[in-house]
Scaffold this active site. Structure first.
Site, PDB file in Angstrom:
ATOM      1  N   GLY A  11       0.818  -1.201   0.000  1.00  0.00           N
ATOM      2  CA  GLY A  11       0.000   0.000   0.000  1.00  0.00           C
ATOM      3  C   GLY A  11       0.852   1.251   0.000  1.00  0.00           C
ATOM      4  N   ARG A  72       0.461  -5.551  -6.132  1.00  0.00           N
ATOM      5  CA  ARG A  72       0.490  -6.792  -5.367  1.00  0.00           C
ATOM      6  C   ARG A  72       1.117  -7.870  -6.241  1.00  0.00           C
ATOM      7  NH1 ARG A  72      -0.427  -4.882  -0.303  1.00  0.00           N
ATOM      8  NH2 ARG A  72      -2.264  -3.522  -0.286  1.00  0.00           N
ATOM      9  N   ASP A 103       4.866  -4.566   5.949  1.00  0.00           N
ATOM     10  CA  ASP A 103       5.196  -5.925   6.359  1.00  0.00           C
ATOM     11  C   ASP A 103       5.430  -6.860   5.170  1.00  0.00           C
ATOM     12  OD1 ASP A 103       5.184  -8.013   8.638  1.00  0.00           O
ATOM     13  OD2 ASP A 103       3.723  -8.826   7.220  1.00  0.00           O
ATOM     14  N   THR A 125       4.514   2.757   5.631  1.00  0.00           N
ATOM     15  CA  THR A 125       3.127   2.302   5.764  1.00  0.00           C
ATOM     16  C   THR A 125       2.392   3.216   6.726  1.00  0.00           C
ATOM     17  OG1 THR A 125       1.684   0.541   6.620  1.00  0.00           O
ATOM     18  CG2 THR A 125       3.910   0.631   7.503  1.00  0.00           C
ATOM     19  N   ASP A 127       0.088   2.342   8.627  1.00  0.00           N
ATOM     20  CA  ASP A 127      -0.381   1.577   9.788  1.00  0.00           C
ATOM     21  C   ASP A 127       0.548   1.661  10.996  1.00  0.00           C
ATOM     22  OD1 ASP A 127      -2.715   0.641   8.546  1.00  0.00           O
ATOM     23  OD2 ASP A 127      -1.631  -0.996   7.591  1.00  0.00           O
ATOM     24  N   ASP A 129       2.995  -0.210  11.852  1.00  0.00           N
ATOM     25  CA  ASP A 129       3.037  -1.535  12.474  1.00  0.00           C
ATOM     26  C   ASP A 129       4.302  -2.333  12.149  1.00  0.00           C
ATOM     27  OD1 ASP A 129       2.506  -1.953   9.800  1.00  0.00           O
ATOM     28  OD2 ASP A 129       0.900  -3.404  10.128  1.00  0.00           O
ATOM     29  N   ARG A 171      -6.276  -2.963   9.765  1.00  0.00           N
ATOM     30  CA  ARG A 171      -6.816  -4.324   9.861  1.00  0.00           C
ATOM     31  C   ARG A 171      -6.258  -5.059  11.073  1.00  0.00           C
ATOM     32  NH1 ARG A 171      -6.025  -4.370   4.272  1.00  0.00           N
ATOM     33  NH2 ARG A 171      -4.062  -5.497   4.537  1.00  0.00           N
TER      34      ARG A 171
END
Length: 319
Positions: A11, A72, A103, A125, A127, A129, A171
């Protein structure tokens, strides 16, 4: 090392372009040739690889998204796909690769590392994370996008005396929801890391109504449930009629903040420095405002941990 490559994968995140710019210009400053791999690991497999010059990254530091584009690529998750990518790198004479992404991108870099190829991961990212770094490129911009939306929605919530549910991305990680909820003054925040307790949420909403509270803002991370699904639960348990706003992909776009441009520039340059020293199989990050690097294989074995002290503080301040 005389020739390196750079790709963005997964992303997109605001600040990726700033990181690409830093990699390209830092490398050229040190007399390295730089090749951009377009469309992520898919482009690596297909050989969509082109030489970059100083001007290739001109006027992009302020742009969201990624000029290298992303895609992707399930094929790269297979040994056969990884071998194809490695052959392309060798065919182009690329001796080291900077991978900017989250990730999944890191797992691709890890696979190449295990095949003996020098890679350096740069955390990009929204996120937030990625283990081994306090902040990832894009998180601050996405956070500010959400805060801006919360502020606007709160005006309407106050005017119409309504409870609004705002669904944000996340998510598996609740950093965006939690930070935005605290900074935006949300009354309730739902994140994947904190078990959902509908009874306490019900009590909080009803007590607020009893003391004359006219409106509320609830932040829901998509990994918990959809905003519409949660709205139904609230309706069933409290009778409160809510309105739902799903922010969606707008959270990924936009011009990166100064913080993200700074972080991306520093991390991108650090990645090149590691390759110049012959260090592959690493990932870069920031801890206490100091740049760090760590083994990318070891890092991926460490689960992301969210600071639940922030969650407790948010609950205390939203009484």
């Amino acid at each position: 090392m005389k020739r390196i490559g750079v790709l963005t994968s997964g992303g997109d995140a605001p600040g990726m372009n700033a990181a690409v710019r830093a990699v390209v210009r830092k490398a050229i400053y040190h007399d390295l040739e730089v090749y951009g791999v377009y469309q992520g690991y898919q482009g690596l497999i297909s050989g969509n690889i082109h030489k970059m010059e100083v001007g290739s990254v001109g006027d992009i530091i302020h742009r969201g998204g990624t000029i290298l584009r992303s895609a992707r690529c399930p094929e790269f998750q297979t040994p056969e796909g990884q071998e194809k990518g490695l052959k392309q790198l060798k065919a182009h004479g690329i001796e080291g690769l900077v991978v900017i992404g989250g990730d999944g991108s890191y797992r691709g870099a890890k696979a190449l590392t295990e095949l003996g190829y020098p890679c350096v991961g740069v955390p990009g990212t929204i996120d937030n994370d990625i283990p081994g770094t306090e902040f990832t490129i894009g998180f601050d911009t996405a956070l500010n996008t959400i805060i801006d939306a919360i502020d606007k929605i709160r005006d309407t919530a106050s005017s119409h005396e309504r409870t609004f549910i705002i669904e944000v991305m996340g998510r598996d990680a609740g950093d965006l929801a939690l930070w935005a909820g605290l900074a935006g003054g949300a009354e309730t925040i739902l994140i994947p890391e904190d078990p959902l307790d509908m009874e306490s949420i019900k009590d909080r909403l009803l007590k607020g109504l009893e003391r004359g509270k006219k409106h509320s803002i609830i932040i829901v991370a998509e990994g918990v449930m959809s905003g519409n699904e949660f709205a139904e639960k609230v309706k069933q348990m409290t009778g409160i009629d809510t309105r739902v706003s799903v922010l969606g992909h707008m959270q990924r776009g936009g011009s990166p903040t100064a913080a993200d441009r700074m972080l991306a520039s520093r991390l991108g340059a650090k990645a090149v420095e590691l390759l110049l020293k012959g260090k592959g199989g690493r990932a870069v990050g920031i801890e206490r405002n100091e740049l760090v690097d760590y083994d990318i294989i070891e890092a991926l074995a460490i689960p992301h941990k969210l600071d639940l002290n922030i969650s407790r503080l948010a609950k205390e301040l939203s009484i």
